[in-house]
Design a protein around this motif. Structure first.
Motif, PDB file in Angstrom:
ATOM      1  N   CYS A 125     -42.000  36.418 -11.002  1.00  0.00           N
ATOM      2  CA  CYS A 125     -41.946  37.874 -10.819  1.00  0.00           C
ATOM      3  C   CYS A 125     -42.632  38.635 -11.944  1.00  0.00           C
ATOM      4  N   HIS A 147     -32.914  33.798  -8.713  1.00  0.00           N
ATOM      5  CA  HIS A 147     -33.290  34.399  -7.434  1.00  0.00           C
ATOM      6  C   HIS A 147     -34.780  34.173  -7.155  1.00  0.00           C
ATOM      7  N   CYS A 148     -35.620  34.334  -8.167  1.00  0.00           N
ATOM      8  CA  CYS A 148     -37.065  34.139  -7.997  1.00  0.00           C
ATOM      9  C   CYS A 148     -37.368  32.682  -7.656  1.00  0.00           C
ATOM     10  N   ALA A 150     -35.468  30.511  -6.133  1.00  0.00           N
ATOM     11  CA  ALA A 150     -35.062  30.233  -4.753  1.00  0.00           C
ATOM     12  C   ALA A 150     -36.104  30.770  -3.765  1.00  0.00           C
ATOM     13  N   CYS A 151     -36.593  31.982  -3.993  1.00  0.00           N
ATOM     14  CA  CYS A 151     -37.621  32.548  -3.105  1.00  0.00           C
ATOM     15  C   CYS A 151     -38.902  31.721  -3.167  1.00  0.00           C
ATOM     16  N   HIS A 152     -39.251  31.256  -4.355  1.00  0.00           N
ATOM     17  CA  HIS A 152     -40.461  30.445  -4.511  1.00  0.00           C
ATOM     18  C   HIS A 152     -40.346  29.127  -3.749  1.00  0.00           C
ATOM     19  N   ASN A 154     -38.391  28.423  -1.173  1.00  0.00           N
ATOM     20  CA  ASN A 154     -38.382  28.687   0.281  1.00  0.00           C
ATOM     21  C   ASN A 154     -39.802  28.952   0.792  1.00  0.00           C
ATOM     22  N   ALA A 155     -40.581  29.734   0.043  1.00  0.00           N
ATOM     23  CA  ALA A 155     -41.953  30.015   0.461  1.00  0.00           C
ATOM     24  C   ALA A 155     -42.800  28.745   0.424  1.00  0.00           C
ATOM     25  N   VAL A 193     -31.056  25.269  -3.284  1.00  0.00           N
ATOM     26  CA  VAL A 193     -31.565  26.618  -3.057  1.00  0.00           C
ATOM     27  C   VAL A 193     -30.464  27.587  -2.662  1.00  0.00           C
ATOM     28  N   MET A 197     -29.902  31.480  -4.007  1.00  0.00           N
ATOM     29  CA  MET A 197     -30.152  32.663  -3.191  1.00  0.00           C
ATOM     30  C   MET A 197     -29.042  33.698  -3.349  1.00  0.00           C
ATOM     31  N   PRO A 201     -31.140  39.699  -8.008  1.00  0.00           N
ATOM     32  CA  PRO A 201     -32.527  39.781  -8.474  1.00  0.00           C
ATOM     33  C   PRO A 201     -32.576  40.195  -9.940  1.00  0.00           C
TER      34      PRO A 201
END
Length: 345
Positions: A125, A147-148, A150-152, A154-155, A193, A197, A201
């Motif tokens: 981020c 949080h970042c 987990a998003c990374h 998943n993507a 993950v 999540m 943030p």
């Protein structure tokens, strides 16, 4: 050298596997290397920073200061690393003549304990770590907002599945399962993950002002648009549609700095080049036939000149002159037999 060997022996006895000694063929220790962590008691999971110390002693050690390197800092920004380097240089300057490796390790460990929180930015981020942020330390000692991360992951998983679905069925069966990787060094990591999540943030991202197009940004956009058009007018922008039908164009620039102007005459000449080549080949072919006919005419004229007696020499001379010039030769070859015939009469 005896002082160095004694110090190395003490390091191996106290640090054991945490120190690595590299010796040459004669047994001289060329490199002393150890990774230093902060002091956190029994909670090793709370060690968020570390750095590797490399010492290259010389044969005159300790009377001559050794070469020091700090490698692979983790969780430390440039400011903290600079403080550690300054403390190490100061200790080296005041310890000439004395073994110094143990003292260097203690100084660095003390600095790490004072800075045992990740500094810098989350590489996902690009926001820093503030009080209240939840972050994750990977096995390779890189720090990311939970949080970042987990998003990374998943993507990354979605991209992996999309690329795998494009493969043939037999290739999909052979594909390796998805493996999460550290976004900094690509080291494989094992992360759950779902719990990540649920983390909030980054605080700095949540408190950051909403994006707005300011007057300064509008001015920058207008300036970039003018620069783009200028580069496009000078041929500095590639147009994919124009590249499909490439055309050779030659441009010239005026001496007064005006915009370059197209030269349609040159462009038309370049475009007509293939037609000119074909016409040239045809002309060459016809010229070859004309030369063959000219040679035959000379032979005929020579034969008639032979019968005429006195005119034989002049007829051969005229044929030789005609072969040296294509334009005058064609006229001579056409008129010479008629002249010879008139003389014979």
């Amino acid at each position: 050298m005896d002082a160095l060997l004694d110090e190395v022996e003490s390091l191996e006895a106290i640090l054991m596997d945490d120190v690595r000694i590299t010796k040459n063929a004669s047994g001289f220790p060329e490199l002393i290397e150890t990774t230093i962590f902060p002091t956190v008691g029994e909670e090793q999971n709370a060690q968020y920073v570390c750095i590797t110390l490399q010492v290259e002693p010389v044969r005159e050690y300790p009377d001559v200061r050794p070469l020091i390197r700090l490698k692979n800092p983790r969780g430390l920004d440039d400011h903290v690393i600079g403080q550690i380097e300054a403390a190490v240089d100061e200790k080296l300057a005041e310890s000439v003549g004395q073994p110094v490796v143990f003292d260097l390790i203690d100084i660095i460990r003390e600095r790490l304990t004072e800075s045992n929180l990740p500094s810098g930015q989350c590489v996902i981020c690009l926001y820093g770590f503030l009080d209240g942020d939840e972050f994750t330390k990977t096995v390779c000692y890189h720090y990311l907002h939970s949080h970042c991360l987990a998003c990374h992951i998943n993507a990354s998983r979605r991209n992996y599945e999309e690329e795998r679905d494009k493969l043939p069925v037999w290739k999909q069966k052979e594909a390796k399962p998805f493996q999460a990787q550290c976004p900094v060094c690509r080291e494989p990591i094992e992360v759950e993950v779902e719990p990540l999540m649920g983390c909030r943030p980054p605080v700095e991202r949540e408190s950051a002002p909403r994006f707005q197009v300011t007057d300064e940004l509008k001015t920058l956009q207008a300036r970039m648009a003018r620069l783009y058009m200028h580069q496009k007018s000078r041929g500095g922008i590639i147009d994919p549609e124009a590249e499909e039908t490439p055309v050779i164009a030659i441009q010239t620039e005026a001496a007064n700095g005006e915009s370059p102007k197209n030269t349609p005459d040159i462009t038309a000449a370049v475009s007509a080049a293939p037609e000119l080549v074909r016409n040239s080949n045809a002309s060459s072919h016809q010229t070859g036939k004309g030369k063959q006919h000219l040679s035959t005419g000379n032979k005929i004229g020579s034969g008639k000149g032979a019968k005429g007696g006195p005119n034989r020499h002049s007829t051969v001379a005229a044929g030789a002159a005609s072969s040296s010039s294509s334009s005058s030769g064609s006229s001579s070859s056409a008129n010479q037999p008629h002249a010879n015939g008139t003389d014979e009469e």
